[in-house]
Design a protein around this motif. Structure first.
Motif, PDB file in Angstrom:
ATOM      1  N   LYS A   1      43.768  34.454  37.806  1.00  0.00           N
ATOM      2  CA  LYS A   1      43.897  35.915  37.744  1.00  0.00           C
ATOM      3  C   LYS A   1      45.006  36.303  36.780  1.00  0.00           C
ATOM      4  N   GLY A   2      46.092  35.561  36.819  1.00  0.00           N
ATOM      5  CA  GLY A   2      47.217  35.845  35.930  1.00  0.00           C
ATOM      6  C   GLY A   2      46.887  35.652  34.468  1.00  0.00           C
ATOM      7  N   LEU A   3      45.867  34.843  34.170  1.00  0.00           N
ATOM      8  CA  LEU A   3      45.435  34.623  32.788  1.00  0.00           C
ATOM      9  C   LEU A   3      44.384  35.653  32.355  1.00  0.00           C
ATOM     10  N   GLY A   4      44.103  36.608  33.233  1.00  0.00           N
ATOM     11  CA  GLY A   4      43.191  37.682  32.866  1.00  0.00           C
ATOM     12  C   GLY A   4      41.763  37.494  33.315  1.00  0.00           C
ATOM     13  N   ALA A   5      41.485  36.476  34.124  1.00  0.00           N
ATOM     14  CA  ALA A   5      40.125  36.254  34.605  1.00  0.00           C
ATOM     15  C   ALA A   5      39.774  37.262  35.696  1.00  0.00           C
ATOM     16  N   ASP A   6      38.490  37.569  35.805  1.00  0.00           N
ATOM     17  CA  ASP A   6      37.987  38.384  36.915  1.00  0.00           C
ATOM     18  C   ASP A   6      37.619  37.419  38.038  1.00  0.00           C
ATOM     19  N   VAL A   7      38.563  37.174  38.909  1.00  0.00           N
ATOM     20  CA  VAL A   7      38.406  36.172  39.959  1.00  0.00           C
ATOM     21  C   VAL A   7      37.783  36.803  41.199  1.00  0.00           C
ATOM     22  N   VAL A   8      36.734  36.153  41.715  1.00  0.00           N
ATOM     23  CA  VAL A   8      36.173  36.518  43.004  1.00  0.00           C
ATOM     24  C   VAL A   8      36.266  35.282  43.893  1.00  0.00           C
ATOM     25  N   ALA A   9      37.106  35.364  44.913  1.00  0.00           N
ATOM     26  CA  ALA A   9      37.349  34.223  45.794  1.00  0.00           C
ATOM     27  C   ALA A   9      36.572  34.385  47.089  1.00  0.00           C
ATOM     28  N   THR A  10      36.054  33.274  47.587  1.00  0.00           N
ATOM     29  CA  THR A  10      35.310  33.309  48.840  1.00  0.00           C
ATOM     30  C   THR A  10      35.748  32.155  49.725  1.00  0.00           C
ATOM     31  N   ASP A  11      35.589  32.338  51.028  1.00  0.00           N
ATOM     32  CA  ASP A  11      35.978  31.311  51.993  1.00  0.00           C
ATOM     33  C   ASP A  11      35.378  31.694  53.350  1.00  0.00           C
ATOM     34  N   PRO A  12      34.929  30.730  54.139  1.00  0.00           N
ATOM     35  CA  PRO A  12      34.341  31.067  55.437  1.00  0.00           C
ATOM     36  C   PRO A  12      35.325  31.643  56.454  1.00  0.00           C
ATOM     37  N   GLU A  13      36.614  31.258  56.364  1.00  0.00           N
ATOM     38  CA  GLU A  13      37.563  31.659  57.404  1.00  0.00           C
ATOM     39  C   GLU A  13      38.883  32.239  56.906  1.00  0.00           C
ATOM     40  N   GLY A  14      39.233  32.004  55.655  1.00  0.00           N
ATOM     41  CA  GLY A  14      40.598  32.313  55.222  1.00  0.00           C
ATOM     42  C   GLY A  14      40.809  33.594  54.460  1.00  0.00           C
ATOM     43  N   ILE A  15      39.773  34.434  54.339  1.00  0.00           N
ATOM     44  CA  ILE A  15      39.877  35.616  53.482  1.00  0.00           C
ATOM     45  C   ILE A  15      41.004  36.561  53.902  1.00  0.00           C
TER      46      ILE A  15
END
Length: 435
Positions: free
Chosen positions: A344-358
């Protein structure tokens, strides 16, 4: 037996529930009113497989209850100290103030022949210091140290069916060991090894075990760097090494490295304690172990930049996983979450996913975009980065996944996917130390 567990965070909630599951009468004590109310209602404040079931069972039978008043623990025969020892701000040392505070609060409520049992991971020498204070202020009670060896995701099993039991007791104190034998009778009858030793050795067992595991993980990650430079395959190397009975295959999986609330904190605190003892050189290698581990996170980011032609700016990157390991909602010192933040810090459009940790991840890094749907995260992604080896990510089908993304590029930050299958499906597959 009548047992109290002081501190109802991860360790304490699991231990209290497991002791009640074994048939003991248990009261859990914590100063956090919301946490206590949730536990009393059968709702743990964190994700741990199997815990809701034994928590609900124990509270329904009345064998387990909770309170914010430590005086309610006064009739217990055994008091387990299970409070946290986080890393001190601005230092590598462990913060034992919570242990000291819990111990001080408990002292006025110790019955005749009561036993205080330390479960918290503490710097070596802590137990001897507390035993000295106990001898002065509550000589009718005694102290033992019984380190925990829980693995997140397997904590209930590790408590009910431990692979070993360690008792640190004062010289000649057979009473404490005998009482602990009664508490753990089921495990002992099942053949669990039992080691009775002094306080210092019992304290060292936990941190030494974590230091060894961390070293083994960082060793294979260092080998993955050499493999990248030479074209070798670190997974085949680990398989070959693992056949050596002196080495073994477990914890020889190269990847983005270890994290969580134990290994990183414990090896840093162990190093700090060695320096306090004037033996810093003995554990100087742990600083390099830590450095190798942290370097792995940047290696994954560098691979992502390389895969996208030198820049991730405004590219959609699906990050699969934010917890430090699967079957947990723990994002403390998580390599996966760090990778997402760095991208994200490098300018990417990050979409993060996780079953339990969101939710835990969002609380720490709200600047990221999150979704509980891996399909949504993968949709039109220019790059996929797998950084927590949840079962559902390991089972991804390369053809089906390829139909969701904008570009078939994947970084396998845990080396858990089959490179041949993914490349055969047209993917630009990149792992760590895999040609």
């Amino acid at each position: 037996m009548r047992i109290s567990v002081i501190g109802c965070g991860y360790l304490g909630a699991v231990h209290a529930s497991a002791m009640a599951e074994l048939g003991h009468e248990v009261i859990g004590i914590d100063v956090d009113e919301r946490k206590i109310a949730a536990l009393a209602a059968g709702r743990p404040s964190f994700f741990e497989p199997g815990l809701p079931e034994i928590l609900a069972s124990a509270t329904e039978t009345g064998r387990l209850r909770f309170s914010t008043d430590i005086a309610d623990a006064a009739d217990a025969q055994v008091h387990f100290l299970a409070v946290g020892t986080p890393q001190t701000a601005g230092s590598s040392a462990a913060d034992v103030s919570y242990v000291d505070a819990a111990f001080a609060a408990l002292l006025p409520h110790l019955a005749e022949d009561a036993i205080v049992v330390g479960k918290s991971t503490v710097p070596v020498g802590t137990a001897a210091r507390l035993a000295g204070r106990l001898a002065e202020e509550a000589p009718h009670a005694s102290l033992a140290w019984n380190p925990e060896f829980l693995r997140e995701g397997f904590a209930v099993k590790d408590t009910l069916e431990p692979d070993r039991l360690v008792y640190g007791v004062a010289e000649g104190d057979r009473h404490a060991a005998s009482v602990l034998d009664q508490i753990y009778r089921a495990a002992l009858e099942a053949g669990t090894p039992r080691i009775v030793t002094d306080y210092a050795t019992a304290e060292l067992v936990k941190v030494a075990a974590n230091a060894f595991l961390a070293t083994k993980i960082s060793f294979i990650n260092a080998m993955s760097e050499i493999a990248d430079a030479t074209g070798a395959d670190v997974t085949a190397l680990a398989d070959a090494l693992g056949h050596d009975a002196r080495i073994g295959r477990r914890f020889l999986n190269a990847g983005v490295g270890f994290g969580g609330g134990c290994l990183p904190k414990d090896i840093r605190a162990f190093t700090a304690r060695a320096e306090e003892l004037g033996r810093g050189e003995a554990l100087a290698f742990l600083k390099e172990v830590d450095a190798i581990n942290l370097r792995q996170r940047q290696r994954v980011v560098d691979l992502a930049v390389l895969a996208l032609g030198g820049s991730v700016h405004r590219k959609k990157i699906a990050v699969l996983g934010v917890t430090f390991k699967p079957d947990s909602d723990d994002v403390r010192d998580s390599p996966a979450l760090d990778v997402a933040v760095l991208l994200k810090g490098l300018g990417a459009d990050v979409v993060a996913t996780d079953p339990e940790g969101i939710e835990n991840a969002r609380a720490r890094h709200p600047q990221l975009d999150y979704t509980t749907s891996s399909r949504e995260a993968l949709h039109d992604a220019d790059l996929v980065v797998l950084v927590t080896e949840w079962r559902e990510y390991r089972a991804l089908d390369p053809d089906a996944t390829g139909r969701l993304v904008a570009g078939r590029r994947i970084i396998d930050g845990r080396n858990v996917l089959d490179p041949v299958a993914w490349r055969a499906a047209g993917w630009d597959y990149r792992g760590l130390g895999r040609p």
